[in-house]
Design an enzyme around this catalytic site. Structure first.
Site, PDB file in Angstrom:
ATOM      1  N   GLU A  50       0.852  -1.197   0.000  1.00 34.33           N
ATOM      2  CA  GLU A  50       0.000   0.000   0.000  1.00 34.33           C
ATOM      3  C   GLU A  50       0.888   1.246   0.000  1.00 34.33           C
ATOM      4  O   GLU A  50       1.872   1.300   0.758  1.00 34.33           O
ATOM      5  CB  GLU A  50      -0.906   0.013   1.237  1.00 34.33           C
ATOM      6  CG  GLU A  50      -1.957   1.106   1.165  1.00 34.33           C
ATOM      7  CD  GLU A  50      -2.854   1.151   2.407  1.00 34.33           C
ATOM      8  OE1 GLU A  50      -4.041   1.440   2.256  1.00 34.33           O
ATOM      9  OE2 GLU A  50      -2.357   0.907   3.517  1.00 34.33           O
ATOM     10  N   GLY A 106       2.479   1.759  10.864  1.00 30.61           N
ATOM     11  CA  GLY A 106       2.209   1.102  12.128  1.00 30.61           C
ATOM     12  C   GLY A 106       1.810  -0.344  11.912  1.00 30.61           C
ATOM     13  O   GLY A 106       2.275  -1.247  12.596  1.00 30.61           O
ATOM     14  N   ALA A 107       0.923  -0.549  10.931  1.00 32.01           N
ATOM     15  CA  ALA A 107       0.461  -1.893  10.590  1.00 32.01           C
ATOM     16  C   ALA A 107      -0.215  -1.804   9.229  1.00 32.01           C
ATOM     17  O   ALA A 107      -0.520  -0.715   8.746  1.00 32.01           O
ATOM     18  CB  ALA A 107      -0.504  -2.427  11.644  1.00 32.01           C
ATOM     19  N   MET A 108      -0.458  -2.967   8.608  1.00 27.79           N
ATOM     20  CA  MET A 108      -1.045  -3.012   7.270  1.00 27.79           C
ATOM     21  C   MET A 108      -1.993  -4.195   7.155  1.00 27.79           C
ATOM     22  O   MET A 108      -1.622  -5.324   7.490  1.00 27.79           O
ATOM     23  CB  MET A 108       0.063  -3.090   6.209  1.00 27.79           C
ATOM     24  CG  MET A 108      -0.445  -3.222   4.785  1.00 27.79           C
ATOM     25  SD  MET A 108      -1.515  -1.851   4.322  1.00 27.79           S
ATOM     26  CE  MET A 108      -2.555  -2.650   3.107  1.00 27.79           C
ATOM     27  N   GLU A 109      -3.192  -3.934   6.634  1.00 23.26           N
ATOM     28  CA  GLU A 109      -4.308  -4.884   6.674  1.00 23.26           C
ATOM     29  C   GLU A 109      -4.318  -5.923   5.566  1.00 23.26           C
ATOM     30  O   GLU A 109      -5.390  -6.403   5.171  1.00 23.26           O
ATOM     31  CB  GLU A 109      -5.633  -4.109   6.635  1.00 23.26           C
ATOM     32  CG  GLU A 109      -5.934  -3.377   5.320  1.00 23.26           C
ATOM     33  CD  GLU A 109      -5.490  -1.928   5.265  1.00 23.26           C
ATOM     34  OE1 GLU A 109      -6.005  -1.173   4.433  1.00 23.26           O
ATOM     35  OE2 GLU A 109      -4.614  -1.556   6.075  1.00 23.26           O
ATOM     36  N   ASN A 110      -3.156  -6.311   5.046  1.00 19.22           N
ATOM     37  CA  ASN A 110      -3.133  -7.331   3.993  1.00 19.22           C
ATOM     38  C   ASN A 110      -4.093  -8.468   4.349  1.00 19.22           C
ATOM     39  O   ASN A 110      -4.049  -9.000   5.459  1.00 19.22           O
ATOM     40  CB  ASN A 110      -1.721  -7.904   3.830  1.00 19.22           C
ATOM     41  CG  ASN A 110      -0.666  -6.823   3.796  1.00 19.22           C
ATOM     42  OD1 ASN A 110      -0.673  -5.947   2.960  1.00 19.22           O
ATOM     43  ND2 ASN A 110       0.244  -6.889   4.761  1.00 19.22           N
ATOM     44  N   HIS A 156      -8.088  -2.467  14.705  1.00 17.66           N
ATOM     45  CA  HIS A 156      -8.170  -1.617  13.501  1.00 17.66           C
ATOM     46  C   HIS A 156      -7.893  -2.439  12.245  1.00 17.66           C
ATOM     47  O   HIS A 156      -8.671  -2.415  11.279  1.00 17.66           O
ATOM     48  CB  HIS A 156      -7.161  -0.472  13.636  1.00 17.66           C
ATOM     49  CG  HIS A 156      -7.095   0.449  12.462  1.00 17.66           C
ATOM     50  ND1 HIS A 156      -7.602   1.732  12.501  1.00 17.66           N
ATOM     51  CD2 HIS A 156      -6.587   0.302  11.212  1.00 17.66           C
ATOM     52  CE1 HIS A 156      -7.402   2.314  11.329  1.00 17.66           C
ATOM     53  NE2 HIS A 156      -6.779   1.465  10.536  1.00 17.66           N
ATOM     54  N   GLU A 157      -6.790  -3.164  12.262  1.00 19.05           N
ATOM     55  CA  GLU A 157      -6.420  -3.918  11.057  1.00 19.05           C
ATOM     56  C   GLU A 157      -7.431  -5.023  10.755  1.00 19.05           C
ATOM     57  O   GLU A 157      -7.725  -5.305   9.589  1.00 19.05           O
ATOM     58  CB  GLU A 157      -5.017  -4.517  11.219  1.00 19.05           C
ATOM     59  CG  GLU A 157      -3.922  -3.494  11.465  1.00 19.05           C
ATOM     60  CD  GLU A 157      -3.907  -2.349  10.472  1.00 19.05           C
ATOM     61  OE1 GLU A 157      -4.227  -2.574   9.280  1.00 19.05           O
ATOM     62  OE2 GLU A 157      -3.591  -1.216  10.879  1.00 19.05           O
ATOM     63  N   GLU A 206     -10.200   3.854   6.090  1.00 17.67           N
ATOM     64  CA  GLU A 206      -9.469   4.223   7.302  1.00 17.67           C
ATOM     65  C   GLU A 206     -10.343   4.854   8.376  1.00 17.67           C
ATOM     66  O   GLU A 206     -10.174   4.568   9.562  1.00 17.67           O
ATOM     67  CB  GLU A 206      -8.300   5.149   6.945  1.00 17.67           C
ATOM     68  CG  GLU A 206      -7.267   4.502   6.036  1.00 17.67           C
ATOM     69  CD  GLU A 206      -6.632   3.241   6.623  1.00 17.67           C
ATOM     70  OE1 GLU A 206      -6.816   2.978   7.828  1.00 17.67           O
ATOM     71  OE2 GLU A 206      -5.967   2.517   5.877  1.00 17.67           O
TER      72      GLU A 206
END
Length: 844
Positions: free
Chosen positions: A121, A253-257, A289-290, A312
């Site tokens: 992303e 911070g993090a990624m929602e793959n 969140h993710e 988001e």
């Protein structure tokens, strides 16, 4: 970009066969991307960025192509339009940019190791394989990965591994998804797994630098989050597993793959025996969140990046909804008030800020719209308002229908509003458009005029702002029934104030609960009435009062000096949210004083007066059975006592350090940072500095590492500051992902400000080459804007950044932060004497 053509208009993929070979030793990627889809024209466009294209075939035959770096694409000439299978052979370098496919570095027992992960992303999938790299270009994927494998390694991806043959790992076909959600990782991993009630396998993975029990907290939160969302969304999680992976190097911070969520280690792994409650809350909300994204963003994806808020903002709200359901004793919505609401109100008051829904095309500009204060925090506040308007039952029914209508596809913002309107019978979109499409927010002035209670709205600015007559449909949330539920007009008369006050029996208030995105300016009559009954207000409403007065002072609508005498009224509160608001105001007073001046000594006395009783009540160490509020309040008051140079506090911290000198990491995590910082500032030496820097390099505990960063950047020794700044470019000492925190720490330290400012100006090209490709890059400018407050620094900021103002992705940030600093400089110059006189009067 040279063109704003969306590549999806020329070629619409249906399925990818991806073969990727990663050679870590040679730092080389090679592969073949086979894409079946519908060619809409004879010339089609396929994304690539930094790839060397060896050849292109269409339906098995070589075809002409040209690489067009200006559009990050390949132009391919076909014999005919229609159903086509493209096969593109390519290679690329494996680089350390933390984008695309990249290595993370870590140590186990002094041995340096490497973990390969991905971050695609917003537009970095094109750095890993040729594709149509746009959210709308959803397809299914068959992924095959080969790498220079050795014993003891694990490979993970979005879907379960199907089989392995000849060193190639083949994964099951994905569901229909966007390219930016593809992910894989491999290396020497450890993991723990469990299953949800519905049979989804949940796993948490990290490197073997961590203790195995550091995975437990995340495993529990992830499992319960998936179960919560399946129930709340009334829509099953659609994949067989949900992996959570901690990467040692990660820019975001993090990624929602989808199915393989990636995190910074600090936001996934924690020591269950010694972690501050605040850190546990942060980790839980990041995971929630993710995992909210697995539906809202992954199952249904925004059609284009202009509707990023659909992903988001919604996930930002849902992280609190979910965490509140999982851990109700945390009262996590209070954290929403002190973090998201405060951040959104501050950022959104600067003229030139982006709206939540924003037009965007250029890849660099796409990255720049990930504004945490707007797309995340403000957007979440909009959705909190919408939730309050329609209610949870209608919200859940609307979401269920939204997922049915758009699953495995794409949506626009109005698709969500239409679903909620159908479920609630309320045209909620009409109200929300005024908030999402316009930047900024209103200040509602409440005043008694000729005996009548009147309300008016006008856009609120901190600093100069152009008044263009914006209006909002404002959910007023008043405690007087006579006030309208939604204020649509610029001004409204509520009624005879004396009669309303008598009938109500309480002061008139707006935005009760602080859930609507506006602030209130009460006239003196109304404000005095509220202050006379301030102890009757809830903690959230006390926070809101302090918050609004602070913003009004920064917006020059009241004097900052008028706020100073009010602070002591809130100092005895046991509520975290009140203390957070109190010390935010008090902390802002520091910009009005010169270090080591008489004015600062008065301010330190004020801090001592505000905090002394609380420090005595709470002590330095956590007590058995103390409340969550006590745990979360202690850091505010200890920090205040140390700034005040309270001799008992300084000595207590020093004694705790001396008693734990050989086991600093085991100090209670919620006070450790203050003990370390106090030691470095007041009892520091080169030996201590070097030992802490070594500990920072060696520890795998992200919380301890962050505490050391906070402590070392507070040193007042010029030689140690110089030594620290040299380490900024030493990735073995300070990882690029952590560099901003170290830079910010030195810059915010009056003894280090010049050194940090010189460094970033001298090394801008290095910084751009090292971290310029990720969406966090502009925040280096934001960090500077939060520190500078003199006319000299403003002139230097403009001299350095204005020549860069046309750099894609930097334009808005430079313009906004120039205004932020300019408004602060004007405030300090105009009000310094009055504020310092008010402080001196209070502490007499």
């Amino acid at each position: 970009m040279a063109t704003t053509t969306h590549f999806y208009e020329t070629f619409q993929p249906e399925h990818y066969d991806l073969y990727i070979n990663i050679n870590r030793a040679d730092k080389l990627i090679s592969g073949k991307s086979t894409i079946t889809g519908d060619a809409k024209a004879q010339e089609v466009l396929i994304h690539q960025n930094g790839l060397t294209i060896a050849g292109v075939q269409a339906d098995g035959a070589d075809v002409p192509f040209t690489v067009d770096d200006a559009i990050q694409g390949i132009r391919i000439e076909l014999a005919k339009a229609g159903q086509t299978t493209l096969t593109i052979t390519y290679s690329a370098k494996l680089t350390d940019t933390m984008m695309g496919i990249y290595p993370s570095y870590y140590e186990v027992n002094g041995v340096k190791k490497e973990l390969i992960g991905t971050q695609f992303e917003t537009t970095a999938a094109r750095q890993a394989f040729p594709c149509v790299d746009e959210p709308e270009a959803k397809a299914t994927f068959d992924l095959a990965i080969k790498y220079d494998e050795h014993d003891g390694e694990t490979i993970l991806s979005n879907m379960p591994e199907d089989h392995e043959a000849d060193g190639v790992h083949y994964f099951e076909t994905t569901v229909r998804m966007s390219t930016y959600l593809i992910a894989f990782a491999f290396g020497e991993l450890q993991g723990k797994q469990t299953k949800t009630k519905s049979g989804v396998t949940i796993g948490v993975f990290g490197t073997k630098a961590h203790k195995t029990n550091e995975l437990d907290f995340a495993l529990d939160i992830a499992k319960r989050s998936i179960e919560f969302y399946e129930d709340f969304y009334q829509t099953p999680y659609p994949l067989p597993h949900s992996w959570q992976l901690a990467l040692p190097d990660f820019s975001a911070g993090a990624m929602e793959n989808w199915g393989l969520v990636t995190y910074r280690e600090a936001y996934l792994l924690l020591d269950p025996d010694n972690t501050a409650l605040e850190t546990k809350q942060r980790v839980a909300t990041v995971i929630a969140h993710e995992l909210a994204h697995q539906w809202f963003g992954d199952l249904v994806t925004m059609k284009w990046w202009d509707d990023l808020w659909l992903n988001e903002s919604f996930a930002n709200m849902m992280e609190y909804v979910a965490t509140d359901a999982l851990e109700p004793d945390w009262h996590i919505w209070e954290t929403f008030q002190t973090s998201e609401a405060s951040m959104a109100l501050q950022r959104d008051a600067t003229d030139g800020v982006q709206s939540v829904h924003v037009q965007v095309e250029d890849p660099a500009e796409i990255d720049s719209i990930f504004d945490g204060a707007i797309v995340y925090a403000k957007g979440a506040r909009m959705l909190v308002m919408a939730r309050a308007l329609v209610g949870d039952d209608a919200l859940r029914a609307g979401l269920k229908q939204y997922f049915i209508n758009h699953k495995y596809g794409n949506a626009k913002g109005d698709d969500l509003w239409n679903a909620l309107a159908d479920a609630s019978g309320m045209q909620v979109g009409d109200i929300m458009h005024s908030w999402l499409e316009q930047p900024g927010y209103p200040v509602v002035t409440a005043a008694v005029v000729d005996g009548q209670l009147t309300l008016s709205q006008q856009q609120f600015f901190i600093g100069e702002g152009e008044e263009v007559g914006r209006q909002w449909q404002i959910p007023l949330n008043s405690n007087y029934e006579a006030a309208p539920a939604i204020m649509k007009d610029q001004a409204v008369t509520v009624g005879d104030y004396a009669k309303l006050r008598d009938a109500s029996g309480q002061p008139f208030r707006l935005n009760v609960g602080n859930n609507s995105h506006f602030i209130v300016k009460y006239d003196q009559t109304l404000l005095d009435d509220i202050l006379a009954h301030v102890d009757d207000l809830t903690a959230i409403d006390q926070l809101q009062l302090l918050q609004d007065l602070r913003l009004l002072a920064e917006g020059r609508q009241i004097s900052y000096a008028a706020v100073v005498p009010l602070l002591s009224r809130f100092a005895a509160s046991h509520s975290t949210v009140v203390n957070a608001a109190l010390y935010q105001v008090a902390g802002n007073l520091r910009k009005f004083v010169t270090p080591d001046s008489d004015e600062e000594k008065h301010l330190q006395t004020l801090f001592d007066q505000l905090s002394a009783a609380q420090v005595k009540r709470l002590g330095w160490l956590p007590q058995a059975g103390e409340s969550n509020d006590d745990q979360l309040t202690r850091p505010y008051v200890l920090s205040a006592a140390l700034y005040a140079k309270n001799s008992a506090a300084v000595l207590a911290a020093h004694e705790l350090f001396e008693g734990n000198r050989d086991k600093l990491a085991t100090l209670p995590a919620d006070v450790r940072v203050f003990i370390l910082r106090n030691e470095v500032k007041n009892f520091g030496s080169k030996e201590l500095f070097d030992s802490l820097l070594t500990a920072s390099r060696q520890t795998a505990d992200a919380s301890y590492k962050a505490d050391i960063c906070d402590a070392l950047t507070a040193t007042t020794d010029p030689e140690l500051i110089k030594q620290l700044v040299v380490k900024f470019e030493d990735a073995d000492t300070i990882k690029p992902q952590d560099l901003r925190a170290w830079f910010r720490g030195v810059l915010a330290n009056p003894a280090g400000e010049q050194a940090a400012w010189d460094w970033i100006r001298d090394e801008w090209s290095w910084l751009e080459a090292t971290v310029g490709g990720d969406m966090e890059f502009t925040t280096y400018i934001t960090v500077i804007s939060r520190v500078f407050h003199t006319a000299e620094r403003l002139a230097e900021f403009k001299a350095f950044f204005e020549p860069k103002i046309n750099t894609p992705g930097l334009t808005r940030e430079i313009k906004m932060d120039t205004k932020v600093i300019a408004s602060r400089v004007a405030l300090v110059e105009d009000e310094r004497d009055a504020v310092n006189a008010a402080v001196a009067e209070v502490v007499k």
